[in-house]
Design a protein around this motif. Sequence first.
Motif, PDB file in Angstrom:
ATOM      1  N   PHE A  90      47.433  46.912  28.356  1.00 32.34           N
ATOM      2  CA  PHE A  90      48.745  47.542  28.172  1.00 32.34           C
ATOM      3  C   PHE A  90      49.832  46.782  28.922  1.00 32.34           C
ATOM      4  CE2 PHE A  90      51.927  50.569  29.821  1.00 32.34           C
ATOM      5  CZ  PHE A  90      52.469  51.005  28.620  1.00 32.34           C
ATOM      6  N   TRP A  91      49.542  46.318  30.144  1.00 35.61           N
ATOM      7  CA  TRP A  91      50.547  45.616  30.939  1.00 35.61           C
ATOM      8  C   TRP A  91      50.904  44.260  30.367  1.00 35.61           C
ATOM      9  CZ3 TRP A  91      47.011  46.940  35.596  1.00 35.61           C
ATOM     10  CH2 TRP A  91      47.235  48.284  35.966  1.00 35.61           C
ATOM     11  N   GLY A  92      49.959  43.604  29.728  1.00 34.87           N
ATOM     12  CA  GLY A  92      50.235  42.321  29.085  1.00 34.87           C
ATOM     13  C   GLY A  92      50.512  41.207  30.083  1.00 34.87           C
ATOM     14  N   ASP A  93      51.323  40.237  29.646  1.00 37.86           N
ATOM     15  CA  ASP A  93      51.579  39.040  30.450  1.00 37.86           C
ATOM     16  C   ASP A  93      52.628  39.250  31.532  1.00 37.86           C
ATOM     17  OD1 ASP A  93      49.724  37.487  29.061  1.00 37.86           O
ATOM     18  OD2 ASP A  93      51.196  36.944  27.524  1.00 37.86           O
ATOM     19  N   ASN A  94      53.387  40.346  31.452  1.00 38.17           N
ATOM     20  CA  ASN A  94      54.450  40.604  32.417  1.00 38.17           C
ATOM     21  C   ASN A  94      54.303  42.031  32.952  1.00 38.17           C
ATOM     22  OD1 ASN A  94      56.729  40.441  33.980  1.00 38.17           O
ATOM     23  ND2 ASN A  94      58.171  40.337  32.272  1.00 38.17           N
ATOM     24  N   PRO A  95      53.335  42.260  33.829  1.00 37.11           N
ATOM     25  CA  PRO A  95      53.068  43.617  34.324  1.00 37.11           C
ATOM     26  C   PRO A  95      54.262  44.184  35.097  1.00 37.11           C
ATOM     27  CG  PRO A  95      51.252  42.130  34.831  1.00 37.11           C
ATOM     28  CD  PRO A  95      52.405  41.284  34.378  1.00 37.11           C
ATOM     29  N   PRO A  96      54.330  45.507  35.241  1.00 36.57           N
ATOM     30  CA  PRO A  96      55.508  46.133  35.834  1.00 36.57           C
ATOM     31  C   PRO A  96      55.562  46.084  37.357  1.00 36.57           C
ATOM     32  CG  PRO A  96      53.935  47.808  35.184  1.00 36.57           C
ATOM     33  CD  PRO A  96      53.392  46.508  34.690  1.00 36.57           C
ATOM     34  N   PHE A  97      54.572  45.517  38.018  1.00 31.80           N
ATOM     35  CA  PHE A  97      54.507  45.615  39.480  1.00 31.80           C
ATOM     36  C   PHE A  97      55.472  44.666  40.174  1.00 31.80           C
ATOM     37  CE2 PHE A  97      50.423  46.783  37.626  1.00 31.80           C
ATOM     38  CZ  PHE A  97      50.346  48.091  38.053  1.00 31.80           C
ATOM     39  N   ARG A  98      55.578  43.424  39.672  1.00 31.80           N
ATOM     40  CA  ARG A  98      56.502  42.414  40.220  1.00 31.80           C
ATOM     41  C   ARG A  98      56.214  42.090  41.685  1.00 31.80           C
ATOM     42  NH1 ARG A  98      60.694  43.572  36.391  1.00 31.80           N
ATOM     43  NH2 ARG A  98      59.524  44.251  34.561  1.00 31.80           N
ATOM     44  N   THR A  99      54.994  42.332  42.118  1.00 36.81           N
ATOM     45  CA  THR A  99      54.558  42.087  43.494  1.00 36.81           C
ATOM     46  C   THR A  99      53.081  41.688  43.458  1.00 36.81           C
ATOM     47  OG1 THR A  99      53.847  44.381  43.824  1.00 36.81           O
ATOM     48  CG2 THR A  99      56.115  43.849  44.450  1.00 36.81           C
ATOM     49  N   PRO A 100      52.523  41.194  44.569  1.00 36.38           N
ATOM     50  CA  PRO A 100      51.078  40.988  44.624  1.00 36.38           C
ATOM     51  C   PRO A 100      50.325  42.314  44.502  1.00 36.38           C
ATOM     52  CG  PRO A 100      52.193  39.784  46.380  1.00 36.38           C
ATOM     53  CD  PRO A 100      53.213  40.715  45.780  1.00 36.38           C
ATOM     54  N   VAL A 101      49.236  42.301  43.741  1.00 35.37           N
ATOM     55  CA  VAL A 101      48.400  43.486  43.540  1.00 35.37           C
ATOM     56  C   VAL A 101      46.969  43.141  43.951  1.00 35.37           C
ATOM     57  CG1 VAL A 101      47.505  45.155  41.878  1.00 35.37           C
ATOM     58  CG2 VAL A 101      49.840  44.273  41.625  1.00 35.37           C
ATOM     59  N   PHE A 102      46.371  44.004  44.776  1.00 31.69           N
ATOM     60  CA  PHE A 102      45.020  43.784  45.276  1.00 31.69           C
ATOM     61  C   PHE A 102      44.116  44.849  44.662  1.00 31.69           C
ATOM     62  CE2 PHE A 102      48.022  41.862  48.052  1.00 31.69           C
ATOM     63  CZ  PHE A 102      47.446  40.635  48.350  1.00 31.69           C
ATOM     64  N   VAL A 103      43.110  44.376  43.903  1.00 29.41           N
ATOM     65  CA  VAL A 103      42.260  45.256  43.112  1.00 29.41           C
ATOM     66  C   VAL A 103      40.901  45.400  43.796  1.00 29.41           C
ATOM     67  CG1 VAL A 103      41.218  45.643  40.850  1.00 29.41           C
ATOM     68  CG2 VAL A 103      43.426  44.454  41.019  1.00 29.41           C
ATOM     69  N   LEU A 104      40.551  46.631  44.150  1.00 31.84           N
ATOM     70  CA  LEU A 104      39.248  46.907  44.735  1.00 31.84           C
ATOM     71  C   LEU A 104      38.174  46.832  43.653  1.00 31.84           C
ATOM     72  CD1 LEU A 104      40.377  50.005  46.783  1.00 31.84           C
ATOM     73  CD2 LEU A 104      39.529  47.872  47.790  1.00 31.84           C
ATOM     74  N   THR A 105      37.132  46.060  43.913  1.00 30.64           N
ATOM     75  CA  THR A 105      36.117  45.877  42.879  1.00 30.64           C
ATOM     76  C   THR A 105      34.793  45.432  43.506  1.00 30.64           C
ATOM     77  OG1 THR A 105      35.615  44.725  40.803  1.00 30.64           O
ATOM     78  CG2 THR A 105      36.795  43.464  42.494  1.00 30.64           C
ATOM     79  N   HIS A 106      33.714  45.644  42.760  1.00 31.33           N
ATOM     80  CA  HIS A 106      32.414  45.064  43.122  1.00 31.33           C
ATOM     81  C   HIS A 106      32.095  43.847  42.255  1.00 31.33           C
ATOM     82  CE1 HIS A 106      31.553  48.395  45.768  1.00 31.33           C
ATOM     83  NE2 HIS A 106      31.765  49.258  44.798  1.00 31.33           N
ATOM     84  N   ARG A 107      33.025  43.512  41.353  1.00 35.31           N
ATOM     85  CA  ARG A 107      32.813  42.396  40.423  1.00 35.31           C
ATOM     86  C   ARG A 107      33.816  41.286  40.725  1.00 35.31           C
ATOM     87  NH1 ARG A 107      34.033  45.155  35.130  1.00 35.31           N
ATOM     88  NH2 ARG A 107      34.869  46.834  36.411  1.00 35.31           N
TER      89      ARG A 107
END
Length: 204
Positions: free
Chosen positions: A84-101
């Motif tokens: 949904f966010w595509g190539d230009n996500p709405p965050f405009r900042t660094p995003v840190f994703v918690l994951t086991h992968r």
Amino acid sequence: MTVTADMAISLDGCIAGTDVAIDNPGGDGAEPLFEWIHNLASWRQRQGMTGGEENRDSALMREWFDATGAVVMGRMMYDTGEEFWGDNPPFRTPVFVLTHRPRPALVKEGGTTFTFVTDGIHSALDQAKAAAGDRNVDIAGGASTVQQYLREGLIDELQLHVVPVLLGEGLRLFEGLGAGRRNLEPVRVVDTPLATHVKYRFVK
């Protein structure tokens, strides 16, 4: 720097409906929690759209966007939003994703870079703080991610957009957190026809 969480919530404490899953991230019956936001000018602008209403709700949303310098989210939130966010996500900042992968960092347009963190919530928060500069770190969700940070006492401010609906059942933000673990003090209450926006600060 402040660590924040910002959630829409029903009068009976639900932040999502029932049967939350990758292909059903809001859960069944949760649409009323989020309908109020979709026509706000600030929200639409962040999604790359035009128009929308400029009102107090929109101003509060813009304030939150502008104050956020980095974001932490769970892998389910990322997986459900990636397309949904595509190539230009709405965050405009660094995003840190918690994951086991594990996955290499993903650089997108508009200033968003997704970094996938496999060594826990403290590491993700430390990295987000380093990236945010003098702006805030927002714990974006989903619910289980926000609950993990609440349990560890790592959130400084919690803003709840209390929507005047009763879901009856669903995913409750404070369920299982324990009563009286930390004190809250109200910082601001703004009442509009769409929601009551309450910002709390946790007292250390």
